[in-house]
Write an enzyme that holds these catalytic residues in place. Structure first.
Site, short mmCIF file in Angstrom:
data_model
loop_
_atom_site.label_atom_id
_atom_site.label_comp_id
_atom_site.label_asym_id
_atom_site.label_seq_id
_atom_site.Cartn_x
_atom_site.Cartn_y
_atom_site.Cartn_z
N HIS A 1 0.83 -1.19 0.00
CA HIS A 1 0.00 0.00 0.00
C HIS A 1 0.87 1.25 0.00
O HIS A 1 2.09 1.18 0.19
CB HIS A 1 -0.92 0.02 1.23
CG HIS A 1 -2.11 -0.88 1.11
ND1 HIS A 1 -2.05 -2.21 1.45
CD2 HIS A 1 -3.36 -0.64 0.67
CE1 HIS A 1 -3.24 -2.76 1.24
NE2 HIS A 1 -4.05 -1.83 0.77
N LYS B 1 -0.52 4.84 4.51
CA LYS B 1 -1.24 3.82 5.26
C LYS B 1 -0.31 3.29 6.34
O LYS B 1 0.67 2.62 6.05
CB LYS B 1 -1.70 2.69 4.34
CG LYS B 1 -2.56 1.63 5.04
CD LYS B 1 -3.11 0.61 4.05
CE LYS B 1 -3.98 -0.42 4.73
NZ LYS B 1 -5.17 0.16 5.39
#
Length: 242
Positions: free
Chosen positions: A131, A135
Site C-alpha cells: 500500500h 497507510k
C-alpha cells in the site's frame, strides 16, 4: 437516495463524486469536528472515518434509524456491541475491510483455493500486501480478511508478520501461521498476493487496485442495496456470492 458521509477524507470525497454521478444526494459530510445534524434526513450512511470515531458514527446511525455501510477498520474489538445495538434497534448494517467488487470476488477465489490446497501438505501459503506510504496500519484489513478466509478452510490457525526461518519444521507453531509481508511504497492503492509454494512449483493469485474508485463504487452499490432492509449483511449478500 440521500446519503450521509461519515468521514470526509480522500475516500469520502471519491464516494461523494461517484454517488453524485449515480444520481444520489449528499445530505451530511461529517469529519471529526462536525455534528450529526442532517443524519435523520438520510436514507443511508456511509462511514469511512477513523477507528476512534467509527463506533460513535455507527451507533448514531442506528439511533436515527439510518442503515449504515462501514469501511472503517481498526475498531472491530467493539463489533459485538455494535451488532447487538443493530439488532436492538432493528437496524441494517454492512461492515467490510474492502468494498471493491473485484476484491470481494477475490475473497471468494481465495476461499475456494484454500479448500483445494488444504489437501496438499507439500505447499506452504504466504501473503504479500503493498500500500501507499500514508497507510500506517499493517497488515491491511483486506490482508487480514484474506488470512481469515484461508484459516477457515485449512489447518492454519493464525497469521503473523514474523517470517518463518528456513530450518523450521512443518509441525512448529509458527509454521501453522500465515506469514503476511506488509510493504508501504509510494502511492500504490493496494495490491494483495496469496502464494502457495512447494519445492517444485508455486501457485499464486493476485488482486491489484488501480485507484480508489473501486472501493468507493462498491460502498455506494452496497448503500443502494441495503436501503429498506433489516439485519447484518456482508458483501456476499450484496453481490449474491453465497
Amino acid at each position: 437516495m440521500k446519503i450521509a458521509l461519515l468521514g470526509y477524507g480522500k475516500m469520502g470525497q471519491v464516494i461523494e463524486r461517484i454517488a453524485l454521478e449515480r444520481g444520489h444526494e449528499i445530505v451530511l459530510k461529517k469529519d471529526e469536528n462536525n455534528t450529526f445534524d442532517g443524519l435523520s434526513n438520510a436514507d443511508v450512511a456511509i462511514d469511512f472515518s477513523v477507528p476512534t470515531a467509527a463506533v460513535s458514527n455507527i451507533s448514531n446511525c442506528f439511533q436515527a434509524n439510518v442503515p449504515v455501510i462501514s469501511g472503517t477498520t481498526g475498531w472491530l474489538e467493539n463489533y459485538d456491541e455494535v451488532a447487538a445495538l443493530c439488532h436492538e434497534k432493528k437496524g441494517a448494517f454492512i461492515s467490510s475491510s474492502n468494498f471493491s467488487l473485484g476484491v470481494n470476488i477475490f475473497f471468494e477465489v481465495n476461499e475456494y483455493l484454500a479448500k483445494i490446497m488444504s489437501k496438499f501438505d507439500s505447499y506452504n501459503v504466504s501473503m504479500e500486501e503493498i500500500h501507499h506510504t500514508q497507510k500506517l496500519d499493517a497488515p491491511s484489513g483486506t490482508a487480514i480478511s484474506l488470512a481469515k478466509g484461508i484459516i477457515e478452510n485449512s489447518s492454519y490457525n493464525n497469521w503473523t508478520l514474523e517470517k518463518p526461518e528456513a530450518d523450521q519444521t512443518s509441525d512448529s507453531e509458527l509454521a501453522k501461521q500465515i506469514h503476511i509481508e506488509a510493504k508501504r511504497i509510494g502511492t500504490i492503492p493496494g495490491t494483495h498476493t496469496v502464494t502457495y509454494n512447494s519445492s517444485v512449483d508455486a501457485i499464486e493469485i493476485k488482486h491489484t487496485a488501480h485507484n480508489r474508485e473501486g472501493f468507493a463504487l462498491g460502498a455506494v452499490i452496497a448503500a443502494e442495496w441495503i436501503v429498506g432492509k433489516q439485519g447484518i449483511f456482508t458483501m456476499k449478500d450484496v453481490l449474491e456470492l453465497k
